[in-house]
Design an enzyme around this catalytic site. Structure first.
Site, PDB file in Angstrom:
ATOM      1  CG  ASP A   1      38.601  33.394  43.956  1.00  0.00           C
ATOM      2  OD1 ASP A   1      37.949  33.667  42.925  1.00  0.00           O
ATOM      3  OD2 ASP A   1      39.021  32.251  44.217  1.00  0.00           O
TER       4      ASP A   1
ATOM      5  CD1 TRP B   1      28.569  37.913  47.584  1.00  0.00           C
ATOM      6  CD2 TRP B   1      27.677  38.702  45.669  1.00  0.00           C
ATOM      7  NE1 TRP B   1      27.729  38.952  47.908  1.00  0.00           N
ATOM      8  CE2 TRP B   1      27.170  39.455  46.761  1.00  0.00           C
ATOM      9  CE3 TRP B   1      27.262  39.027  44.384  1.00  0.00           C
ATOM     10  CZ2 TRP B   1      26.262  40.504  46.589  1.00  0.00           C
ATOM     11  CZ3 TRP B   1      26.352  40.074  44.212  1.00  0.00           C
ATOM     12  CH2 TRP B   1      25.859  40.798  45.305  1.00  0.00           C
TER      13      TRP B   1
ATOM     14  CG  HIS C   1      33.127  40.111  37.770  1.00  0.00           C
ATOM     15  ND1 HIS C   1      33.971  39.379  38.564  1.00  0.00           N
ATOM     16  CD2 HIS C   1      32.839  39.303  36.695  1.00  0.00           C
ATOM     17  CE1 HIS C   1      34.210  38.196  38.000  1.00  0.00           C
ATOM     18  NE2 HIS C   1      33.525  38.126  36.878  1.00  0.00           N
TER      19      HIS C   1
ATOM     20  CB  SER D   1      45.250  35.695  36.860  1.00  0.00           C
ATOM     21  OG  SER D   1      44.475  34.758  36.138  1.00  0.00           O
TER      22      SER D   1
ATOM     23  CD  GLU E   1      47.760  31.770  34.748  1.00  0.00           C
ATOM     24  OE1 GLU E   1      47.534  32.559  35.680  1.00  0.00           O
ATOM     25  OE2 GLU E   1      48.891  31.659  34.216  1.00  0.00           O
TER      26      GLU E   1
ATOM     27  CG  LEU F   1      46.963  52.236  50.207  1.00  0.00           C
ATOM     28  CD1 LEU F   1      47.496  51.219  51.207  1.00  0.00           C
ATOM     29  CD2 LEU F   1      45.469  52.009  49.981  1.00  0.00           C
TER      30      LEU F   1
ATOM     31  NE  ARG G   1      41.940  32.131  45.763  1.00  0.00           N
ATOM     32  CZ  ARG G   1      42.415  31.699  44.610  1.00  0.00           C
ATOM     33  NH1 ARG G   1      43.684  31.371  44.516  1.00  0.00           N
ATOM     34  NH2 ARG G   1      41.643  31.580  43.554  1.00  0.00           N
TER      35      ARG G   1
ATOM     36  CG  LEU H   1      50.142  31.418  46.651  1.00  0.00           C
ATOM     37  CD1 LEU H   1      51.657  31.362  46.625  1.00  0.00           C
ATOM     38  CD2 LEU H   1      49.679  32.726  47.299  1.00  0.00           C
ATOM     39  CB  SER H   2      45.436  31.419  41.470  1.00  0.00           C
ATOM     40  OG  SER H   2      44.528  30.508  42.033  1.00  0.00           O
TER      41      SER H   2
ATOM     42  CD  GLU I   1      52.868  34.196  58.846  1.00  0.00           C
ATOM     43  OE1 GLU I   1      52.037  33.265  58.903  1.00  0.00           O
ATOM     44  OE2 GLU I   1      54.074  34.065  59.138  1.00  0.00           O
TER      45      GLU I   1
HETATM   46  C1  IPE Z   1      42.684  34.348  40.875  1.00  0.00           C
HETATM   47  O1  IPE Z   1      41.383  33.882  40.938  1.00  0.00           O
HETATM   48  C2  IPE Z   1      42.756  35.566  40.004  1.00  0.00           C
HETATM   49  C3  IPE Z   1      42.154  36.779  40.535  1.00  0.00           C
HETATM   50  C4  IPE Z   1      41.571  36.921  41.689  1.00  0.00           C
HETATM   51  C5  IPE Z   1      42.251  37.921  39.665  1.00  0.00           C
HETATM   52  P1  IPE Z   1      40.836  32.759  39.939  1.00  0.00           P
HETATM   53  O2  IPE Z   1      39.405  32.575  40.300  1.00  0.00           O
HETATM   54  O3  IPE Z   1      41.149  33.100  38.554  1.00  0.00           O
HETATM   55  O4  IPE Z   1      41.702  31.495  40.379  1.00  0.00           O
HETATM   56  P2  IPE Z   1      41.420  29.935  40.193  1.00  0.00           P
HETATM   57  O5  IPE Z   1      41.185  29.690  38.739  1.00  0.00           O
HETATM   58  O6  IPE Z   1      40.222  29.592  41.013  1.00  0.00           O
HETATM   59  O7  IPE Z   1      42.666  29.275  40.728  1.00  0.00           O
HETATM   60  C1  IPE Z   2      37.320  36.943  41.224  1.00  0.00           C
HETATM   61  O1  IPE Z   2      36.107  36.286  41.215  1.00  0.00           O
HETATM   62  C2  IPE Z   2      37.471  37.923  40.085  1.00  0.00           C
HETATM   63  C3  IPE Z   2      38.442  37.500  39.059  1.00  0.00           C
HETATM   64  C4  IPE Z   2      39.103  36.362  39.036  1.00  0.00           C
HETATM   65  C5  IPE Z   2      38.709  38.416  37.987  1.00  0.00           C
HETATM   66  P1  IPE Z   2      35.831  35.042  40.271  1.00  0.00           P
HETATM   67  O2  IPE Z   2      35.297  35.541  38.976  1.00  0.00           O
HETATM   68  O3  IPE Z   2      37.009  34.163  40.182  1.00  0.00           O
HETATM   69  O4  IPE Z   2      34.668  34.319  41.073  1.00  0.00           O
HETATM   70  P2  IPE Z   2      34.477  32.762  41.281  1.00  0.00           P
HETATM   71  O5  IPE Z   2      35.764  32.209  41.777  1.00  0.00           O
HETATM   72  O6  IPE Z   2      34.106  32.201  39.933  1.00  0.00           O
HETATM   73  O7  IPE Z   2      33.384  32.649  42.269  1.00  0.00           O
HETATM   74 MG    MG Z   3      37.695  32.571  41.211  1.00  0.00          MG
END
Ligand code: IPE
Ligand code: IPE
Ligand code: MG
Length: 251
Positions: free
Chosen positions: A25, A30, A42, A70, A72, A136, A193, A200-201, A212
């Site tokens: 995340d 970043w 990304h 995800s 979502e 792995l 995370r 945990l999303s 853990e």
């Molecule tokens: C969780 O991160 C999904 C992935 C890392 C792929 P999100 O950035 O989507 O989660 P929320 O929305 O902050 O909970």
């Molecule tokens: C994680 O980074 C990548 C995915 C969820 C696919 P984010 O895109 O969620 O980055 P933030 O949370 O907006 O910084």
């Molecule tokens: Mg995010």
């Protein structure tokens, strides 16, 4: 993944987790903090992924699960979804041969229905090519959501009851665990995370029962081997009890 909490009982080294799962995340933040487009975050996130796969192999981790997209994340703008899918395509096309040469076995969890046929083809190609590899295990959670995974398992059990193949009483945690996406893979010992978020999303909620959880403040594109080692050191300081008593209690 199995639902059995399985503490090492064979004297094996418990300071290295067998299975590390990562919620990658912070790519967007970043990039934003540098005045860059989210897509650049990304893209740099994929570089971090390469580093961490290599480091995991070097550290003797047997299973690395990564949360890539995800269920979502579909609520993001279409352009961002296109960027993320483009990166997955490129990652598989560019890196699959290297992963294979390094002995990495790729597995995919999540819902494949509804994905573009070419993405489905690439995911299957990665699994088919690397199936026999024994270093792995890289488990890619793509279009993955825990609630959906659990609901699908429940649906299969319900169908078996409807078909007269099992009784409702036979449904227990083990039976449901067998219908999750990767029942043969042990539960994660350590879930990391990045980016400072502490949730945990919808990631591995069933499998995380006794994992853990380590939350690190750095954004995913900055994650590297040292950060992984730091999280593992934190894991090694934890005492896992699985509902029992501390190893030295009372003596
Ligand atoms: C969780 O991160 C999904 C992935 C890392 C792929 P999100 O950035 O989507 O989660 P929320 O929305 O902050 O909970
Ligand atoms: C994680 O980074 C990548 C995915 C969820 C696919 P984010 O895109 O969620 O980055 P933030 O949370 O907006 O910084
Ligand atoms: Mg995010």
């Amino acid at each position: 993944m199995s639902n059995a909490a399985a503490p090492a009982t064979d004297g094996s080294d418990r300071s290295t987790p067998l299975h590390v799962a990562i919620i990658m995340d912070g790519n967007g933040r970043w990039a934003a903090s540098r005045g860059l487009p989210r897509a650049e975050g990304h893209r740099r996130g994929v570089d971090a992924l390469r580093r961490v796969v290599r480091a995991s192999n070097e550290l003797g981790i047997q299973y690395l699960t990564i949360f890539s997209f995800s269920s979502e994340n579909w609520s993001r703008p279409a352009t961002e979804i296109r960027d993320l899918f483009g990166l997955l395509r490129r990652f598989i096309r560019n890196d699959l041969a290297t992963l294979h040469a390094d002995g990495v076995c790729v597995r995919v969890i999540g819902e494949r229905e509804g994905l573009d046929p070419d993405i489905r083809g690439l995911l299957s190609e990665a699994e088919d090519l690397t199936r026999g590899n024994t270093k792995l295990n890289l488990v890619v959670a793509f279009n993955y959501g825990s609630r959906h995974e659990i609901a699908k398992a429940a649906q299969r059990l319900a169908q078996e009851v409807a078909d007269g193949k099992r009784t409702p009483e036979s449904i227990n945690a083990d039976a449901l665990g067998q219908y999750l996406d990767a029942p043969d893979i042990p539960d994660p010992d350590l879930i990391i995370r990045t980016s400072g978020e502490q949730r945990l999303s919808n990631f591995l909620m069933w499998q995380a029962a006794y994992s853990e959880l380590v939350f690190v403040p750095i954004h995913w594109p900055d994650f590297d081997k040292a950060a992984l080692e730091g999280a593992i050191a934190e894991y090694a300081r934890r005492e896992r009890r699985f509902g029992g008593l501390a190893a030295k209690t009372g003596s």
